[in-house]
Design a protein around this motif. Structure first.
Motif, PDB file in Angstrom:
ATOM      1  N   THR A   1      -8.007  -1.577   4.963  1.00 45.70           N
ATOM      2  CA  THR A   1      -7.792  -0.510   4.743  1.00 45.70           C
ATOM      3  C   THR A   1      -7.286  -0.098   3.555  1.00 45.70           C
ATOM      4  O   THR A   1      -7.644   1.292   3.037  1.00 45.70           O
ATOM      5  CB  THR A   1      -7.378   0.453   5.783  1.00 45.70           C
ATOM      6  OG1 THR A   1      -8.188   0.396   7.614  1.00 45.70           O
ATOM      7  CG2 THR A   1      -7.294   1.621   6.300  1.00 45.70           C
ATOM      8  N   ALA A   2      -6.228  -0.501   3.070  1.00 48.03           N
ATOM      9  CA  ALA A   2      -5.079  -0.219   2.671  1.00 48.03           C
ATOM     10  C   ALA A   2      -5.891  -0.441   1.047  1.00 48.03           C
ATOM     11  O   ALA A   2      -5.358   0.144  -0.075  1.00 48.03           O
ATOM     12  CB  ALA A   2      -3.604  -0.743   2.378  1.00 48.03           C
ATOM     13  N   GLU A   3      -6.884  -1.657   1.200  1.00 48.18           N
ATOM     14  CA  GLU A   3      -7.761  -1.904  -0.288  1.00 48.18           C
ATOM     15  C   GLU A   3      -8.009  -0.649  -0.529  1.00 48.18           C
ATOM     16  O   GLU A   3      -8.240  -0.706  -2.253  1.00 48.18           O
ATOM     17  CB  GLU A   3      -8.547  -2.709  -0.376  1.00 48.18           C
ATOM     18  CG  GLU A   3      -7.311  -4.502   0.123  1.00 48.18           C
ATOM     19  CD  GLU A   3      -8.486  -5.654  -0.490  1.00 48.18           C
ATOM     20  OE1 GLU A   3      -7.974  -6.902  -1.146  1.00 48.18           O
ATOM     21  OE2 GLU A   3      -9.615  -5.389   0.126  1.00 48.18           O
ATOM     22  N   ILE A   4      -9.461  -0.476   0.384  1.00 48.84           N
ATOM     23  CA  ILE A   4      -9.967   0.483   0.574  1.00 48.84           C
ATOM     24  C   ILE A   4      -9.327   2.046   0.272  1.00 48.84           C
ATOM     25  O   ILE A   4      -9.488   3.160  -0.886  1.00 48.84           O
ATOM     26  CB  ILE A   4     -10.924   0.799   1.807  1.00 48.84           C
ATOM     27  CG1 ILE A   4     -11.953  -0.199   1.925  1.00 48.84           C
ATOM     28  CG2 ILE A   4     -11.646   2.426   1.630  1.00 48.84           C
ATOM     29  CD1 ILE A   4     -12.312   0.089   3.421  1.00 48.84           C
ATOM     30  N   TYR A  47       1.324   0.021  -2.040  1.00 48.71           N
ATOM     31  CA  TYR A  47       2.699   0.172  -0.823  1.00 48.71           C
ATOM     32  C   TYR A  47       1.810  -0.838   0.226  1.00 48.71           C
ATOM     33  O   TYR A  47       2.857  -2.072   0.239  1.00 48.71           O
ATOM     34  CB  TYR A  47       3.092   1.158  -0.914  1.00 48.71           C
ATOM     35  CG  TYR A  47       4.133   0.667   0.109  1.00 48.71           C
ATOM     36  CD1 TYR A  47       5.601   0.755  -0.599  1.00 48.71           C
ATOM     37  CD2 TYR A  47       4.046   1.113   1.027  1.00 48.71           C
ATOM     38  CE1 TYR A  47       6.796   0.396   0.167  1.00 48.71           C
ATOM     39  CE2 TYR A  47       5.363   0.554   1.561  1.00 48.71           C
ATOM     40  CZ  TYR A  47       6.359   0.398   1.483  1.00 48.71           C
ATOM     41  OH  TYR A  47       7.525   0.380   2.202  1.00 48.71           O
ATOM     42  N   GLU A  48       1.150  -0.498   1.117  1.00 48.11           N
ATOM     43  CA  GLU A  48       0.731  -0.912   2.445  1.00 48.11           C
ATOM     44  C   GLU A  48      -0.576  -2.698   1.658  1.00 48.11           C
ATOM     45  O   GLU A  48       0.109  -3.221   2.774  1.00 48.11           O
ATOM     46  CB  GLU A  48      -0.607  -0.558   3.068  1.00 48.11           C
ATOM     47  CG  GLU A  48      -0.293   1.196   3.163  1.00 48.11           C
ATOM     48  CD  GLU A  48       1.628   0.947   4.189  1.00 48.11           C
ATOM     49  OE1 GLU A  48       1.936  -0.267   4.662  1.00 48.11           O
ATOM     50  OE2 GLU A  48       2.197   1.570   4.652  1.00 48.11           O
ATOM     51  N   ILE A  49      -0.843  -2.479   0.929  1.00 50.87           N
ATOM     52  CA  ILE A  49      -0.661  -4.211   0.205  1.00 50.87           C
ATOM     53  C   ILE A  49       0.335  -4.709  -0.022  1.00 50.87           C
ATOM     54  O   ILE A  49      -0.117  -6.049   1.215  1.00 50.87           O
ATOM     55  CB  ILE A  49      -1.312  -3.849  -0.721  1.00 50.87           C
ATOM     56  CG1 ILE A  49      -2.897  -3.414  -0.725  1.00 50.87           C
ATOM     57  CG2 ILE A  49      -1.948  -6.183  -1.638  1.00 50.87           C
ATOM     58  CD1 ILE A  49      -4.078  -2.910  -1.971  1.00 50.87           C
ATOM     59  N   GLY A 105      -7.834   4.884  10.976  1.00 49.97           N
ATOM     60  CA  GLY A 105      -7.340   6.548  10.416  1.00 49.97           C
ATOM     61  C   GLY A 105      -5.683   6.112  10.164  1.00 49.97           C
ATOM     62  O   GLY A 105      -4.662   7.297   9.669  1.00 49.97           O
ATOM     63  N   SER A 106      -4.782   5.239  11.166  1.00 42.49           N
ATOM     64  CA  SER A 106      -3.752   5.668  10.885  1.00 42.49           C
ATOM     65  C   SER A 106      -3.090   4.894   9.448  1.00 42.49           C
ATOM     66  O   SER A 106      -2.125   5.938   9.191  1.00 42.49           O
ATOM     67  CB  SER A 106      -2.717   4.544  12.051  1.00 42.49           C
ATOM     68  OG  SER A 106      -1.253   4.117  12.099  1.00 42.49           O
ATOM     69  N   TYR A 107      -3.496   3.817   9.055  1.00 40.91           N
ATOM     70  CA  TYR A 107      -3.211   2.842   7.915  1.00 40.91           C
ATOM     71  C   TYR A 107      -3.938   3.892   6.589  1.00 40.91           C
ATOM     72  O   TYR A 107      -3.588   3.728   5.401  1.00 40.91           O
ATOM     73  CB  TYR A 107      -3.732   1.070   8.284  1.00 40.91           C
ATOM     74  CG  TYR A 107      -2.041   0.858   8.730  1.00 40.91           C
ATOM     75  CD1 TYR A 107      -1.024   1.320   7.757  1.00 40.91           C
ATOM     76  CD2 TYR A 107      -1.990   0.415  10.039  1.00 40.91           C
ATOM     77  CE1 TYR A 107       0.125  -0.549   8.430  1.00 40.91           C
ATOM     78  CE2 TYR A 107      -1.628   0.239  10.531  1.00 40.91           C
ATOM     79  CZ  TYR A 107       0.240  -0.481   9.470  1.00 40.91           C
ATOM     80  OH  TYR A 107       0.854  -0.805  10.807  1.00 40.91           O
ATOM     81  N   TYR A 108      -4.830   4.200   6.572  1.00 42.58           N
ATOM     82  CA  TYR A 108      -5.759   5.396   5.810  1.00 42.58           C
ATOM     83  C   TYR A 108      -4.805   6.025   5.664  1.00 42.58           C
ATOM     84  O   TYR A 108      -4.449   6.825   4.257  1.00 42.58           O
ATOM     85  CB  TYR A 108      -7.216   5.629   6.776  1.00 42.58           C
ATOM     86  CG  TYR A 108      -8.060   5.830   5.415  1.00 42.58           C
ATOM     87  CD1 TYR A 108      -8.589   5.189   4.813  1.00 42.58           C
ATOM     88  CD2 TYR A 108      -7.850   7.607   4.612  1.00 42.58           C
ATOM     89  CE1 TYR A 108      -9.810   6.247   3.524  1.00 42.58           C
ATOM     90  CE2 TYR A 108      -8.827   8.047   3.456  1.00 42.58           C
ATOM     91  CZ  TYR A 108      -9.637   7.267   3.278  1.00 42.58           C
ATOM     92  OH  TYR A 108     -10.284   7.975   2.439  1.00 42.58           O
ATOM     93  N   ALA A 109      -4.392   6.853   6.783  1.00 41.43           N
ATOM     94  CA  ALA A 109      -3.335   8.149   6.593  1.00 41.43           C
ATOM     95  C   ALA A 109      -1.758   7.368   5.468  1.00 41.43           C
ATOM     96  O   ALA A 109      -1.518   8.349   4.666  1.00 41.43           O
ATOM     97  CB  ALA A 109      -2.845   8.851   8.065  1.00 41.43           C
ATOM     98  N   ASN A 110      -1.222   5.994   6.309  1.00 39.50           N
ATOM     99  CA  ASN A 110      -0.082   6.102   5.365  1.00 39.50           C
ATOM    100  C   ASN A 110      -0.646   5.486   3.877  1.00 39.50           C
ATOM    101  O   ASN A 110       0.225   5.589   3.591  1.00 39.50           O
ATOM    102  CB  ASN A 110      -0.136   4.506   6.247  1.00 39.50           C
ATOM    103  CG  ASN A 110       1.283   4.721   7.158  1.00 39.50           C
ATOM    104  OD1 ASN A 110       1.542   5.747   7.573  1.00 39.50           O
ATOM    105  ND2 ASN A 110       2.347   3.491   7.243  1.00 39.50           N
ATOM    106  N   GLY A 111      -1.807   5.019   4.052  1.00 37.40           N
ATOM    107  CA  GLY A 111      -1.508   4.490   2.253  1.00 37.40           C
ATOM    108  C   GLY A 111      -2.220   5.779   1.502  1.00 37.40           C
ATOM    109  O   GLY A 111      -1.397   5.570   0.396  1.00 37.40           O
ATOM    110  N   LEU A 112      -2.514   6.904   2.230  1.00 42.92           N
ATOM    111  CA  LEU A 112      -2.528   8.499   1.298  1.00 42.92           C
ATOM    112  C   LEU A 112      -1.062   8.792   1.144  1.00 42.92           C
ATOM    113  O   LEU A 112      -0.759   8.703   0.216  1.00 42.92           O
ATOM    114  CB  LEU A 112      -3.037   9.309   2.098  1.00 42.92           C
ATOM    115  CG  LEU A 112      -4.910   8.886   2.037  1.00 42.92           C
ATOM    116  CD1 LEU A 112      -5.457  10.149   2.988  1.00 42.92           C
ATOM    117  CD2 LEU A 112      -5.153   9.263   0.786  1.00 42.92           C
TER     118      LEU A 112
END
Length: 209
Positions: free
Chosen positions: A97-100, A105-107, A181-188
């Motif tokens: 998810t972080a890659e996408i 940061y999350e990576i 969903g959670s980590y997509y939002a976090n990534g943004l």
């Protein structure tokens, strides 16, 4: 962004224990947090230290909204410690998810957790190209297929969902979906607020895998 030695010395004191009211280094496009911290944040920071983690730049940024920060941390800890889906698989979900999303940061934070969960350097390097890789088993591939479609707009086709449902329970599917969903939002969030990656070894609460 250039940080001063004094600033990072103060941050080190933050991680070790209470210090006098000071302004800590700016780690995003928001102003630096100042002490004394909101009681919600102080409790969160103390809990992280007790659990063996550090106060990372994500908390130093979203700490500007303590109640939201607490809710975000609760979801992260639920994913990490309270899910029935194996932690090893959820880390794969988070990393892809972080890659996408494109969240460096999350990576950066989750690469060590991928290693903790037993993924090899070769597997980590091929997560983004998993379709062409021979390093992932059928369960992991079903999971990655679901993540790929959900994180690219949310429309998951029937074949991809059927492949997931053949490998995971309904409860696990909901957990995986919330994790994406959670980590997509976090990534943004990490991108929009330009949260800087830690370069001093600070890591989130790892737990076990």
């Amino acid at each position: 962004m250039r940080k001063t030695t004094i600033g990072w010395t103060l941050l080190g004191l933050l991680l070790a224990g209470p210090v006098a009211a000071e302004e800590f280094p700016k780690v995003s496009r928001l102003p630096a947090l100042k002490e004394p911290f909101d009681p919600i944040l102080q409790e969160m920071f103390d809990k992280r230290r007790t659990m063996g983690g550090a106060v990372i730049n994500l908390q130093l940024t979203n700490g500007h909204a303590p109640k939201f920060s607490r809710a975000s941390a609760a979801m992260a800890f639920t994913i990490r410690f309270d899910a029935v889906t194996p932690r090893r698989l959820l880390e794969l979900v988070i990393f892809r998810t972080a890659e996408i999303v494109g969240s460096d940061y999350e990576i950066n934070q989750h690469r060590p957790l991928m290693k903790l969960c037993g993924y090899s350097e070769a597997q980590i390097a091929e997560v983004a190209t998993w379709r062409a890789s021979s390093l992932f088993d059928a369960k992991q591939r079903a999971l990655l297929g679901y993540v790929e479609q959900m994180a690219h707009g949310g429309d998951v086709d029937d074949a991809t969902f059927a492949a997931l449902a053949a490998q995971f329970s309904s409860r696990e599917i909901v957990e995986v979906t919330y994790t994406v969903g959670s980590y997509y939002a976090n990534g943004l969030l990490t991108k929009a607020l330009k949260i800087e990656r830690e370069t001093d070894g600070r890591q989130t609460v790892a737990g076990s895998c």
